[in-house]
Design a protein around this motif. Structure first.
Motif, mmCIF file in Angstrom:
data_model
loop_
_atom_site.group_PDB
_atom_site.id
_atom_site.type_symbol
_atom_site.label_atom_id
_atom_site.label_comp_id
_atom_site.label_asym_id
_atom_site.label_seq_id
_atom_site.Cartn_x
_atom_site.Cartn_y
_atom_site.Cartn_z
ATOM 1 N N MET A 1 0.837 -1.185 0.000
ATOM 2 C CA MET A 1 0.000 0.000 0.000
ATOM 3 C C MET A 1 0.878 1.243 0.000
ATOM 4 O O MET A 1 2.008 1.213 0.444
ATOM 5 C CB MET A 1 -0.903 -0.031 1.229
ATOM 6 N N ASN A 2 0.335 2.339 -0.491
ATOM 7 C CA ASN A 2 1.068 3.601 -0.492
ATOM 8 C C ASN A 2 0.111 4.735 -0.138
ATOM 9 O O ASN A 2 -1.096 4.524 -0.023
ATOM 10 C CB ASN A 2 1.746 3.826 -1.845
ATOM 11 N N ARG A 3 0.676 5.916 0.036
ATOM 12 C CA ARG A 3 -0.112 7.083 0.454
ATOM 13 C C ARG A 3 -0.380 8.054 -0.687
ATOM 14 O O ARG A 3 -0.794 9.196 -0.458
ATOM 15 C CB ARG A 3 0.638 7.824 1.560
ATOM 16 N N LEU A 4 -0.169 7.637 -1.939
ATOM 17 C CA LEU A 4 -0.309 8.561 -3.059
ATOM 18 C C LEU A 4 -1.703 9.169 -3.164
ATOM 19 O O LEU A 4 -1.842 10.378 -3.357
ATOM 20 C CB LEU A 4 0.068 7.880 -4.374
ATOM 21 N N LYS A 5 -2.722 8.356 -3.035
ATOM 22 C CA LYS A 5 -4.087 8.875 -3.155
ATOM 23 C C LYS A 5 -4.368 9.901 -2.067
ATOM 24 O O LYS A 5 -4.945 10.958 -2.328
ATOM 25 C CB LYS A 5 -5.096 7.731 -3.092
ATOM 26 N N THR B 1 -5.558 16.102 -9.481
ATOM 27 C CA THR B 1 -6.053 14.950 -10.222
ATOM 28 C C THR B 1 -4.895 14.008 -10.503
ATOM 29 O O THR B 1 -3.723 14.398 -10.441
ATOM 30 C CB THR B 1 -6.661 15.376 -11.567
ATOM 31 N N GLN B 2 -5.230 12.776 -10.842
ATOM 32 C CA GLN B 2 -4.192 11.829 -11.246
ATOM 33 C C GLN B 2 -3.442 12.379 -12.454
ATOM 34 O O GLN B 2 -2.225 12.253 -12.550
ATOM 35 C CB GLN B 2 -4.792 10.466 -11.581
ATOM 36 N N LYS B 3 -4.166 12.980 -13.361
ATOM 37 C CA LYS B 3 -3.567 13.533 -14.575
ATOM 38 C C LYS B 3 -2.534 14.608 -14.241
ATOM 39 O O LYS B 3 -1.456 14.645 -14.824
ATOM 40 C CB LYS B 3 -4.664 14.109 -15.475
ATOM 41 N N ALA B 4 -2.841 15.471 -13.287
ATOM 42 C CA ALA B 4 -1.919 16.548 -12.904
ATOM 43 C C ALA B 4 -0.635 15.986 -12.314
ATOM 44 O O ALA B 4 0.466 16.449 -12.637
ATOM 45 C CB ALA B 4 -2.591 17.493 -11.913
ATOM 46 N N ILE C 1 0.048 2.741 -10.172
ATOM 47 C CA ILE C 1 0.941 2.880 -9.019
ATOM 48 C C ILE C 1 0.123 3.228 -7.779
ATOM 49 O O ILE C 1 0.318 2.663 -6.705
ATOM 50 C CB ILE C 1 2.020 3.955 -9.271
ATOM 51 N N GLU C 2 -0.811 4.154 -7.940
ATOM 52 C CA GLU C 2 -1.643 4.574 -6.811
ATOM 53 C C GLU C 2 -2.441 3.402 -6.250
ATOM 54 O O GLU C 2 -2.614 3.285 -5.036
ATOM 55 C CB GLU C 2 -2.585 5.695 -7.266
ATOM 56 N N LEU C 3 -2.914 2.523 -7.114
ATOM 57 C CA LEU C 3 -3.694 1.361 -6.680
ATOM 58 C C LEU C 3 -2.825 0.220 -6.166
ATOM 59 O O LEU C 3 -3.335 -0.744 -5.609
ATOM 60 C CB LEU C 3 -4.546 0.844 -7.836
ATOM 61 N N GLY C 4 -1.519 0.316 -6.380
ATOM 62 C CA GLY C 4 -0.625 -0.735 -5.935
ATOM 63 C C GLY C 4 -0.460 -1.867 -6.928
ATOM 64 O O GLY C 4 0.141 -2.893 -6.616
ATOM 65 N N VAL C 5 -0.991 -1.689 -8.136
ATOM 66 C CA VAL C 5 -0.882 -2.704 -9.179
ATOM 67 C C VAL C 5 0.525 -2.715 -9.771
ATOM 68 O O VAL C 5 1.048 -3.772 -10.123
ATOM 69 C CB VAL C 5 -1.930 -2.450 -10.297
ATOM 70 N N ARG C 6 1.129 -1.546 -9.895
ATOM 71 C CA ARG C 6 2.487 -1.414 -10.420
ATOM 72 C C ARG C 6 3.360 -0.762 -9.361
ATOM 73 O O ARG C 6 2.890 0.013 -8.538
ATOM 74 C CB ARG C 6 2.508 -0.526 -11.681
ATOM 75 N N SER D 1 9.228 12.233 1.770
ATOM 76 C CA SER D 1 10.240 11.221 1.475
ATOM 77 C C SER D 1 9.614 10.008 0.795
ATOM 78 O O SER D 1 8.403 9.773 0.909
ATOM 79 C CB SER D 1 10.942 10.778 2.761
ATOM 80 N N VAL D 2 10.438 9.240 0.123
ATOM 81 C CA VAL D 2 9.984 8.001 -0.497
ATOM 82 C C VAL D 2 9.392 7.083 0.569
ATOM 83 O O VAL D 2 8.332 6.481 0.373
ATOM 84 C CB VAL D 2 11.155 7.305 -1.246
ATOM 85 N N GLU D 3 10.056 7.018 1.707
ATOM 86 C CA GLU D 3 9.583 6.163 2.797
ATOM 87 C C GLU D 3 8.197 6.561 3.285
ATOM 88 O O GLU D 3 7.373 5.707 3.591
ATOM 89 C CB GLU D 3 10.577 6.190 3.979
ATOM 90 N N GLU D 4 7.954 7.856 3.365
ATOM 91 C CA GLU D 4 6.640 8.332 3.815
ATOM 92 C C GLU D 4 5.526 7.930 2.854
ATOM 93 O O GLU D 4 4.373 7.764 3.249
ATOM 94 C CB GLU D 4 6.631 9.860 3.989
ATOM 95 N N ILE D 5 5.853 7.784 1.594
ATOM 96 C CA ILE D 5 4.848 7.406 0.600
ATOM 97 C C ILE D 5 4.693 5.896 0.496
ATOM 98 O O ILE D 5 3.582 5.389 0.461
ATOM 99 C CB ILE D 5 5.204 7.964 -0.793
ATOM 100 N N PHE D 6 5.807 5.186 0.441
ATOM 101 C CA PHE D 6 5.761 3.780 0.060
ATOM 102 C C PHE D 6 6.053 2.760 1.142
ATOM 103 O O PHE D 6 5.876 1.570 0.918
ATOM 104 C CB PHE D 6 6.716 3.540 -1.112
ATOM 105 N N VAL D 7 6.500 3.167 2.323
ATOM 106 C CA VAL D 7 6.859 2.208 3.358
ATOM 107 C C VAL D 7 5.837 2.263 4.486
ATOM 108 O O VAL D 7 5.558 3.319 5.038
ATOM 109 C CB VAL D 7 8.277 2.484 3.914
ATOM 110 N N ASP D 8 5.297 1.103 4.800
ATOM 111 C CA ASP D 8 4.371 1.009 5.935
ATOM 112 C C ASP D 8 5.192 0.921 7.213
ATOM 113 O O ASP D 8 5.953 -0.011 7.414
ATOM 114 C CB ASP D 8 3.484 -0.240 5.827
ATOM 115 N N LEU D 9 5.052 1.921 8.053
ATOM 116 C CA LEU D 9 5.807 1.952 9.298
ATOM 117 C C LEU D 9 4.967 1.506 10.464
ATOM 118 O O LEU D 9 3.832 1.681 10.578
ATOM 119 C CB LEU D 9 6.375 3.350 9.555
#
Length: 62
Positions: free
Chosen positions: A1-5, A14-17, A32-37, A54-62
């Motif tokens: 999971m990530n925090r992009l959304k 928007t996703q487009k932006a 990427i936002e859905l975690g598929v890629r 940071s990358v960790e704040e977006i992509f790492v579950d702490l």
């Protein structure tokens, strides 16, 4: 999971932006936002820079 959304919603974007800002397609960003890629390290860093975190704040579950 990530925090992009969550980050995108907080910034009223928007996703487009976001996709345009980091140079990828809207479709790829959505996956990427859905975690598929998984983004490359370079793209993950671009996304973190764009959102001012940071990358960790977006992509790492702490």
């Amino acid at each position: 999971m990530n925090r992009l959304k969550e980050l995108r919603a907080q910034n009223n974007l928007t996703q487009k932006a976001v996709a345009r800002a980091v140079g990828i397609t809207t479709s790829y960003y959505g996956m990427i936002e859905l975690g598929v890629r998984k983004p490359s390290l370079s793209l993950a860093m671009d996304l973190a820079r764009f959102f001012g975190t940071s990358v960790e704040e977006i992509f790492v579950d702490l």
